[in-house]
Design a protein around this motif. Structure first.
Motif, PDB file in Angstrom:
ATOM      1  N   LEU A 204       0.808  -1.222   0.000  1.00 56.59           N
ATOM      2  CA  LEU A 204       0.000   0.000   0.000  1.00 56.59           C
ATOM      3  C   LEU A 204       0.844   1.277   0.000  1.00 56.59           C
ATOM      4  CD1 LEU A 204      -3.002   0.529  -0.165  1.00 56.59           C
ATOM      5  CD2 LEU A 204      -3.059   0.737   2.330  1.00 56.59           C
ATOM      6  N   PRO A 205       1.875   1.398   0.843  1.00 58.82           N
ATOM      7  CA  PRO A 205       2.698   2.618   0.779  1.00 58.82           C
ATOM      8  C   PRO A 205       3.404   2.809  -0.565  1.00 58.82           C
ATOM      9  CG  PRO A 205       3.044   1.481   2.861  1.00 58.82           C
ATOM     10  CD  PRO A 205       2.255   0.553   1.998  1.00 58.82           C
ATOM     11  N   LEU A 206       3.935   1.729  -1.143  1.00 58.00           N
ATOM     12  CA  LEU A 206       4.620   1.853  -2.421  1.00 58.00           C
ATOM     13  C   LEU A 206       3.653   2.076  -3.578  1.00 58.00           C
ATOM     14  CD1 LEU A 206       7.342  -0.944  -2.033  1.00 58.00           C
ATOM     15  CD2 LEU A 206       7.608   1.530  -1.759  1.00 58.00           C
ATOM     16  N   LEU A 207       2.392   1.739  -3.378  1.00 56.75           N
ATOM     17  CA  LEU A 207       1.380   1.932  -4.407  1.00 56.75           C
ATOM     18  C   LEU A 207       0.719   3.310  -4.310  1.00 56.75           C
ATOM     19  CD1 LEU A 207       0.148   0.178  -6.702  1.00 56.75           C
ATOM     20  CD2 LEU A 207      -1.677  -0.440  -5.116  1.00 56.75           C
ATOM     21  N   ARG A 208       1.104   4.115  -3.348  1.00 55.53           N
ATOM     22  CA  ARG A 208       0.437   5.391  -3.095  1.00 55.53           C
ATOM     23  C   ARG A 208       0.439   6.340  -4.296  1.00 55.53           C
ATOM     24  NH1 ARG A 208      -1.095   7.394   1.733  1.00 55.53           N
ATOM     25  NH2 ARG A 208       0.140   5.800   2.790  1.00 55.53           N
ATOM     26  N   PRO A 209       1.531   6.494  -5.059  1.00 54.65           N
ATOM     27  CA  PRO A 209       1.463   7.385  -6.230  1.00 54.65           C
ATOM     28  C   PRO A 209       0.410   6.955  -7.254  1.00 54.65           C
ATOM     29  CG  PRO A 209       3.742   6.928  -5.666  1.00 54.65           C
ATOM     30  CD  PRO A 209       2.908   6.006  -4.845  1.00 54.65           C
ATOM     31  N   ALA A 210       0.332   5.655  -7.526  1.00 56.61           N
ATOM     32  CA  ALA A 210      -0.678   5.164  -8.460  1.00 56.61           C
ATOM     33  C   ALA A 210      -2.080   5.352  -7.896  1.00 56.61           C
ATOM     34  CB  ALA A 210      -0.430   3.684  -8.780  1.00 56.61           C
ATOM     35  N   LEU A 211      -2.246   5.129  -6.603  1.00 60.43           N
ATOM     36  CA  LEU A 211      -3.550   5.326  -5.970  1.00 60.43           C
ATOM     37  C   LEU A 211      -3.982   6.785  -6.033  1.00 60.43           C
ATOM     38  CD1 LEU A 211      -3.228   3.049  -2.805  1.00 60.43           C
ATOM     39  CD2 LEU A 211      -4.821   2.739  -4.699  1.00 60.43           C
ATOM     40  N   PHE A 212      -3.036   7.689  -5.839  1.00 58.41           N
ATOM     41  CA  PHE A 212      -3.364   9.114  -5.911  1.00 58.41           C
ATOM     42  C   PHE A 212      -3.795   9.495  -7.321  1.00 58.41           C
ATOM     43  CE2 PHE A 212      -1.848  13.446  -6.901  1.00 58.41           C
ATOM     44  CZ  PHE A 212      -2.730  14.155  -6.098  1.00 58.41           C
ATOM     45  N   PHE A 213      -3.095   8.994  -8.327  1.00 63.04           N
ATOM     46  CA  PHE A 213      -3.467   9.291  -9.710  1.00 63.04           C
ATOM     47  C   PHE A 213      -4.865   8.763 -10.025  1.00 63.04           C
ATOM     48  CE2 PHE A 213      -3.630   7.903 -14.178  1.00 63.04           C
ATOM     49  CZ  PHE A 213      -3.460   9.129 -14.801  1.00 63.04           C
ATOM     50  N   VAL A 214      -5.133   7.525  -9.615  1.00 58.28           N
ATOM     51  CA  VAL A 214      -6.451   6.929  -9.864  1.00 58.28           C
ATOM     52  C   VAL A 214      -7.524   7.696  -9.111  1.00 58.28           C
ATOM     53  CG1 VAL A 214      -7.857   4.873  -9.429  1.00 58.28           C
ATOM     54  CG2 VAL A 214      -5.567   4.648 -10.402  1.00 58.28           C
ATOM     55  N   LEU A 215      -7.235   8.094  -7.881  1.00 60.52           N
ATOM     56  CA  LEU A 215      -8.211   8.839  -7.093  1.00 60.52           C
ATOM     57  C   LEU A 215      -8.584  10.153  -7.765  1.00 60.52           C
ATOM     58  CD1 LEU A 215      -9.797   9.149  -4.410  1.00 60.52           C
ATOM     59  CD2 LEU A 215      -7.749  10.259  -3.460  1.00 60.52           C
ATOM     60  N   ILE A 216      -7.604  10.853  -8.309  1.00 62.69           N
ATOM     61  CA  ILE A 216      -7.867  12.138  -8.954  1.00 62.69           C
ATOM     62  C   ILE A 216      -8.676  11.960 -10.226  1.00 62.69           C
ATOM     63  CG2 ILE A 216      -6.801  14.099 -10.117  1.00 62.69           C
ATOM     64  CD1 ILE A 216      -6.643  14.251  -7.102  1.00 62.69           C
ATOM     65  N   ILE A 220     -12.569  13.293 -10.856  1.00 64.48           N
ATOM     66  CA  ILE A 220     -12.919  14.195 -11.957  1.00 64.48           C
ATOM     67  C   ILE A 220     -13.953  13.543 -12.859  1.00 64.48           C
ATOM     68  CG2 ILE A 220     -12.013  15.359 -13.995  1.00 64.48           C
ATOM     69  CD1 ILE A 220      -9.369  15.692 -12.515  1.00 64.48           C
ATOM     70  N   GLY A 221     -13.767  12.253 -13.165  1.00 65.82           N
ATOM     71  CA  GLY A 221     -14.725  11.543 -14.000  1.00 65.82           C
ATOM     72  C   GLY A 221     -16.100  11.461 -13.359  1.00 65.82           C
ATOM     73  N   ALA A 222     -16.150  11.292 -12.035  1.00 64.51           N
ATOM     74  CA  ALA A 222     -17.436  11.216 -11.339  1.00 64.51           C
ATOM     75  C   ALA A 222     -18.181  12.545 -11.419  1.00 64.51           C
ATOM     76  CB  ALA A 222     -17.212  10.827  -9.875  1.00 64.51           C
ATOM     77  N   PHE A 223     -17.470  13.650 -11.276  1.00 66.99           N
ATOM     78  CA  PHE A 223     -18.107  14.957 -11.382  1.00 66.99           C
ATOM     79  C   PHE A 223     -18.629  15.214 -12.791  1.00 66.99           C
ATOM     80  CE2 PHE A 223     -15.902  16.123  -7.414  1.00 66.99           C
ATOM     81  CZ  PHE A 223     -16.915  16.804  -6.775  1.00 66.99           C
ATOM     82  N   VAL A 275     -11.792  19.940  -4.432  1.00 68.01           N
ATOM     83  CA  VAL A 275     -11.793  18.550  -3.969  1.00 68.01           C
ATOM     84  C   VAL A 275     -10.450  17.887  -4.267  1.00 68.01           C
ATOM     85  CG1 VAL A 275     -12.839  16.288  -4.313  1.00 68.01           C
ATOM     86  CG2 VAL A 275     -14.290  18.305  -4.130  1.00 68.01           C
ATOM     87  N   SER A 276      -9.873  18.151  -5.441  1.00 65.45           N
ATOM     88  CA  SER A 276      -8.582  17.560  -5.807  1.00 65.45           C
ATOM     89  C   SER A 276      -7.468  18.056  -4.884  1.00 65.45           C
ATOM     90  CB  SER A 276      -8.246  17.890  -7.261  1.00 65.45           C
ATOM     91  OG  SER A 276      -9.218  17.378  -8.144  1.00 65.45           O
ATOM     92  N   LEU A 277      -7.494  19.339  -4.538  1.00 63.57           N
ATOM     93  CA  LEU A 277      -6.480  19.880  -3.629  1.00 63.57           C
ATOM     94  C   LEU A 277      -6.615  19.284  -2.236  1.00 63.57           C
ATOM     95  CD1 LEU A 277      -6.467  23.653  -4.699  1.00 63.57           C
ATOM     96  CD2 LEU A 277      -4.743  21.912  -5.210  1.00 63.57           C
ATOM     97  N   ILE A 278      -7.858  19.089  -1.788  1.00 62.22           N
ATOM     98  CA  ILE A 278      -8.073  18.467  -0.483  1.00 62.22           C
ATOM     99  C   ILE A 278      -7.549  17.038  -0.484  1.00 62.22           C
ATOM    100  CG2 ILE A 278      -9.842  17.657   1.125  1.00 62.22           C
ATOM    101  CD1 ILE A 278     -11.495  20.104   0.368  1.00 62.22           C
ATOM    102  N   GLN A 279      -7.832  16.308  -1.551  1.00 57.89           N
ATOM    103  CA  GLN A 279      -7.333  14.941  -1.656  1.00 57.89           C
ATOM    104  C   GLN A 279      -5.810  14.914  -1.646  1.00 57.89           C
ATOM    105  OE1 GLN A 279      -9.293  13.719  -5.264  1.00 57.89           O
ATOM    106  NE2 GLN A 279     -10.978  12.730  -4.176  1.00 57.89           N
ATOM    107  N   ARG A 280      -5.204  15.853  -2.360  1.00 55.32           N
ATOM    108  CA  ARG A 280      -3.737  15.906  -2.400  1.00 55.32           C
ATOM    109  C   ARG A 280      -3.163  16.188  -1.001  1.00 55.32           C
ATOM    110  NH1 ARG A 280       0.379  17.081  -6.075  1.00 55.32           N
ATOM    111  NH2 ARG A 280       2.334  16.898  -4.942  1.00 55.32           N
ATOM    112  N   ARG A 281      -3.782  17.117  -0.289  1.00 53.11           N
ATOM    113  CA  ARG A 281      -3.282  17.445   1.039  1.00 53.11           C
ATOM    114  C   ARG A 281      -3.428  16.272   1.997  1.00 53.11           C
ATOM    115  NH1 ARG A 281      -2.592  22.221   3.715  1.00 53.11           N
ATOM    116  NH2 ARG A 281      -1.884  22.924   1.644  1.00 53.11           N
ATOM    117  N   LEU A 282      -4.573  15.600   1.959  1.00 54.26           N
ATOM    118  CA  LEU A 282      -4.785  14.455   2.844  1.00 54.26           C
ATOM    119  C   LEU A 282      -3.826  13.313   2.516  1.00 54.26           C
ATOM    120  CD1 LEU A 282      -8.686  14.360   3.037  1.00 54.26           C
ATOM    121  CD2 LEU A 282      -7.090  15.183   4.766  1.00 54.26           C
TER     122      LEU A 282
END
Length: 288
Positions: A204-216, A220-223, A275-282
């Motif tokens: 999970l920690p090493l997958l965090r960059p990919a998870l962040f990209f997918v989350l963003i 955006i797609g959901a909105f 929302v994207s900035l909040i996700q990035r900060r968290l």
């Protein structure tokens, strides 16, 4: 100086075609929408400057506030669900031994199908005499009005969107899993770590960059979800699936109030950015 500029200029030449396309089809339309939101632009091309009147109109529009609430609720349902499905399928494919390519292609297939086609198929599945209610009737649980009940329509639409779009995120996460050195997991296994501990402490920690990209991209797609709503519910029932992007469509292409539609677009842009900035900060806080 010429030598030091050679590599950056070479790189710029490679990205220049996409950069030009981005400016023409993304940046310029965004500026145009921002300017249009300050006018009462008509379908005839006539317009006059109205300042922030369109934004003031938003605050007094109960339909806008309801659509914003519906959009946020849909995002809250869709994004966690698609993240779980994408990560789960990626983990299964990463652990699979045989026929990885076959399963990867089968799971990715819905992503390349048409949203309209997917909406038509799932609308039949959700109907009272459709496939899902037929199965529920066999265990005395149906029929259920998935698209006719206000409390069920957003989860039903989210399931369709997840089925349609999780394949792309699955491949991104699968690539992230493949990039994790196997020696880390093997060392943890030798030290006695079980599967959950290896996943939590290493994967999970090493997958965090990919998870962040997918989350963003999924947020955006959901909105921006429109096709599924347009085909399956048309914003109903009782505007229970009336989102911001659907309101933008109606104001612009049904009532031809392009100035107000552009205002909705700018609000949507601001909401997605926040929302994207909040996700990035968290996520950054979680990393630290």
């Amino acid at each position: 100086m010429r030598q030091r500029l050679r590599d950056p200029m070479t790189g710029l030449l490679f990205v220049l075609p996409m950069l030009v396309l981005f400016v023409i089809f993304r940046f310029v339309p965004t500026l145009g929408a921002a300017g249009m939101s300050l006018t009462d632009y008509k379908v005839s091309g006539e317009w006059s400057f109205v300042g922030v009147d369109n934004y003031a109109r938003l605050l007094d529009d109960p339909l806008f506030l309801a659509s914003l609430r519906t959009t946020l609720l849909y995002v809250a349902v869709y994004v966690p669900l698609t993240m779980l499905v994408s990560l789960g399928t990626a983990l299964m494919l990463n652990a699979a031994i045989h026929a990885k390519g076959l399963f990867r292609g089968m799971l990715f297939l819905p992503y390349v199908t048409s949203f309209v086609l997917a909406g038509v198929i799932w609308r039949w599945i959700y109907e009272f005499d459709g496939l899902l209610n037929g199965l529920l009737a066999k265990v005395d649980l149906g029929p259920v009005g998935f698209l006719e009940q206000s409390s069920l329509v957003l989860p039903a639409l989210a399931v369709v969107s997840v089925w349609k779009g999780f394949g792309y995120s699955m491949l991104i996460l699968l690539a992230g899993l493949k990039s994790i050195p196997g020696s880390y997991l093997e060392a943890a296994r030798v030290d006695g770590a079980n599967a959950w501990q290896r996943f939590r402490r290493i994967t999970l920690p090493l997958l965090r960059p990919a998870l962040f990209f997918v989350l963003i991209i999924e947020t955006i797609g959901a909105f921006q979800t429109f096709d599924t709503i347009y085909v399956m519910t048309g914003g109903g029932p009782a505007r229970a699936s009336y989102t911001l992007i659907y309101g933008l469509y109606e104001q612009g292409f049904k009532f031809f109030d392009f100035g107000y539609a552009a205002t909705l677009g700018m609000v949507l842009f601001a909401v997605v950015l926040i929302v994207s900035l909040i996700q990035r900060r968290l996520l950054d806080r979680g990393t630290s």
